[in-house]
Design an enzyme around this catalytic site. Structure first.
Site, PDB file in Angstrom:
ATOM      1  N   CYS A 387      25.469 101.397 102.725  1.00 22.86           N
ATOM      2  CA  CYS A 387      26.256 101.509 101.500  1.00 22.86           C
ATOM      3  C   CYS A 387      25.388 101.296 100.258  1.00 22.86           C
ATOM      4  CB  CYS A 387      27.451 100.574 101.573  1.00 22.86           C
ATOM      5  SG  CYS A 387      28.805 101.156 100.533  1.00 22.86           S
ATOM      6  N   HIS A 513      29.928 101.675 106.713  1.00 23.83           N
ATOM      7  CA  HIS A 513      29.534 100.363 107.256  1.00 23.83           C
ATOM      8  C   HIS A 513      29.584 100.384 108.786  1.00 23.83           C
ATOM      9  CE1 HIS A 513      29.412  98.023 103.501  1.00 23.83           C
ATOM     10  NE2 HIS A 513      30.249  98.961 103.083  1.00 23.83           N
ATOM     11  N   GLU A 515      28.372  98.406 110.865  1.00 23.52           N
ATOM     12  CA  GLU A 515      28.515  97.075 111.470  1.00 23.52           C
ATOM     13  C   GLU A 515      29.963  96.743 111.806  1.00 23.52           C
ATOM     14  OE1 GLU A 515      27.921  97.734 108.330  1.00 23.52           O
ATOM     15  OE2 GLU A 515      28.716  96.230 106.936  1.00 23.52           O
TER      16      GLU A 515
HETATM   17  N1  GLN Z   1      28.827  98.836  95.042  1.00 20.13           N
HETATM   18  C1  GLN Z   1      28.705 100.090  95.721  1.00 20.13           C
HETATM   19  C2  GLN Z   1      29.935 100.972  95.549  1.00 20.13           C
HETATM   20  O1  GLN Z   1      30.971 100.514  95.157  1.00 20.13           O
HETATM   21  C3  GLN Z   1      28.420  99.868  97.187  1.00 20.13           C
HETATM   22  C4  GLN Z   1      29.542  99.186  97.890  1.00 20.13           C
HETATM   23  C5  GLN Z   1      29.121  98.590  99.198  1.00 20.13           C
HETATM   24  O2  GLN Z   1      27.940  98.388  99.443  1.00 20.13           O
HETATM   25  N2  GLN Z   1      30.082  98.268 100.049  1.00 20.13           N
HETATM   26  O3  GLN Z   1      29.869 102.137  95.812  1.00 20.13           O
END
Ligand code: GLN
Length: 560
Positions: A387, A513, A515
């Protein structure tokens, strides 16, 4: 006529102090019953007023665990999913915020016309109704395990305890079981275990009309029979139901320890169920592999909350699962992105076998993350970006490979010449912060010939998301012209989900994600292959160049 289906309830409460591992205990009980052939669901009832933990700071709450349906939930839901290998939904995490929200909406509609709306009965009725929701669904569980957040004695959990007390009356004593998790501290100066905190906490529970049937006693070492007898006597719980929850080297050992003390048998007897012994052979084998790995690898994690491990719970667990596949213990080296920013990557990361940049929010630490990624890319160290980790990987590539020195993310600066990461179109105009990100499971199509394609073994995947920003499509051509591989996109090709750097042993960065979907019996393919690449990297480092081919052949044989 067929007997009506009965759903039994197990209520798990906690006493003395928080953080005793109620979530692990509830998951372990769930696993044991599932392995006896029962259909089990785990629920978490959180007494706070937030509708969900999505808007809370990780320091307050730890990780936010996102489910397939996009709900942002307590991290205990992660344990439930990982232990029981099943996917849950919004209804499995109930908060006071949700309950009040729906009661107040109904009150405004006029549903309670004429009545005074009160904690008892209206809030308690709503709580009970939500506890019974799985039993009303098509997929009726045999057992619903309800974990009550917080510690007995907290003002805000009182309605929850009242609700479960009433549940026992309404569902029948034989269909409901109360399990209380407490602490039995060892007082070194006295050389003794002390049972008083447990006695007090049980007294507190009994004061509200709940007599626990089973006590799970957290302690640093085994408890003698005389201590158990004392607890039994003062708390009115049979000695065999005083179960010791001794510190374990791995959380996955906890169900096995409970089983040794016949916890699942005690539960079945209480419910009048005659069931075969649980089939734990596979689980035991996995736990053995966790406890006795053949090798160790070092993975560096560079993030903002490195002092707070609960913020990265699912990542930590995904490495345990992946480690089993490579028969390796994964030692995680936590490095603050601020330190890297000031001291450089080499100083902190010179001996790692792999590097991971996790998700995150906010600008602080981003430069340290970008520097870490440069170090991984240039030194061909296996890399996984998640992310925000992917955003940083794209910024690093744009700056150092494509030569756009001022490339950055629109998340941090609005006035950018090269916003290679931009706000997603459907996020424009969104002003409310709670539950408005792109959340939950979305499909992704993976390109042939990529590391990701090889890891998943399929080209169509579904992964969980939590973000507002994305790779800016305006820069796609420039990035790919310079070699970045857009390895995965949404099926309509509008959103980049995976990028990879070629001419590198393993460099994968993902918008989702992974994980969140890793389970002990089903490690996530990306974590699995990342750890494998780290093992390979370590082997290559240790072996002179001419021996390298021979050694990787051997390694491959070991791994197959
Ligand atoms: N802050 C970034 C976004 O909102 C990444 C979010 C995250 O890593 N879960 O896109």
């Amino acid at each position: 006529m067929a007997e009506p289906h009965i759903t039994r309830y197990i209520f798990v409460t906690g006493g003395v102090v928080s953080a005793l591992g109620k979530g692990i205990a509830a998951s372990s009980i769930g696993l044991l019953l599932q392995k006896r052939g029962l259909k089990v669901t785990n629920m978490k009832f959180d007494p706070y007023l937030n509708v969900d933990p999505g808007t809370m700071n990780p320091f307050q709450h730890g990780e936010v665990f996102v489910l397939d349906d996009g709900s942002e939930t307590d991290l205990d839901l992660g344990h439930y999913e990982r232990f029981l290998n099943q996917s849950l939904d919004q209804g499995n995490n109930v908060t006071t915020g949700q309950v009040y929200n729906s009661i107040i909406t109904r009150e405004r509609r006029g549903d309670y016309l004429g009545a005074t709306v009160q904690v008892i009965p209206h809030v308690t009725e709503e709580l009970k109704s939500r506890m019974r929701a799985p039993a009303r669904s098509e997929d009726k569980p045999d057992v619903t395990i309800v974990e009550i957040g917080g510690t007995v004695g907290d003002i805000e959990s009182l309605p929850f305890l009242e609700a479960i007390r009433q549940m026992a009356l309404e569902e029948g004593q034989n269909n409901t079981l109360f399990i209380h998790l407490t602490l039995v501290p060892y007082i070194a100066t006295a050389g003794e275990f002390k049972t008083k905190p447990t006695q007090h906490s049980v007294r507190e529970l009994r004061g509200i009309g709940i007599q626990p049937h089973v006590l799970l006693c957290r302690s640093t070492s085994p408890l003698s029979d005389s201590i158990k007898q004392k607890i039994s006597l003062f708390c009115s719980v049979p000695t065999r139901s005083v179960i010791v929850a001794e510190d374990a080297s791995t959380i996955y050992d906890v169900p096995l320890r409970f089983h040794e003390q016949h916890l699942d048998q005690i539960v079945c007897e209480h419910f009048g169920m005659e069931l075969p012994e649980p089939d734990l052979i596979e689980w035991e084998k996995l736990v053995e592999r966790i406890k006795h790995p053949q090798r160790r690898v070092k993975i560096g994690i560079c993030g903002k909350y490195v002092k707070l491990r609960d913020a990265y719970k699912s990542i930590i667990e995904a490495f345990v699962h992946a480690g089993v596949s490579s028969d390796a213990q994964v030692d995680l080296i936590w490095v603050s992105s601020e330190d890297i920013k000031h001291g450089g990557a080499e100083k902190y990361l010179f001996d790692v076998d792999g590097l991971l940049i996790p998700g995150g929010f906010g600008e602080r630490g981003v430069e340290g993350k970008i520097e870490t990624i440069r170090y991984a890319r240039e030194n061909k160290i296996p890399f996984l970006g998640i992310c925000l980790g992917m955003h940083c990987a794209v910024i690093e590539f744009a700056r150092n490979v494509c030569g756009l020195e001022d490339a950055h993310s629109y998340e941090f600066y609005r006035d950018l010449k090269h916003a290679v990461i931009h706000l997603m179109a459907d996020q424009e105009g969104v002003t409310e912060l709670g539950g408005t990100m792109r959340l939950g499971a979305y499909p992704c199509i993976i390109k042939e010939g990529t590391h990701s394609r090889e890891a998943y073994g399929t080209s169509e995947i579904s992964e969980r998301h939590r973000h507002r920003f994305e790779l800016n499509n305006v820069y796609r051509e420039m990035l790919t012209d310079n070699g970045l591989v857009l390895a995965g996109t949404s099926p309509d090709d509008r959103l980049v989900e995976i990028v990879e750097v070629p001419d590198h042993p393993w460099f994968v960065a993902v918008q989702f994600h992974p994980e969140l979907k890793s389970r002990l019996i089903n490690p996530h393919p990306l974590f699995r292959e990342f750890v494998r690449a780290a093992v390979d990297f370590q082997t290559r480092k240790a072996v002179p160049a001419e021996k390298e081919d021979e050694s990787s052949d051997q390694l491959r044989k070991l791994n197959t």
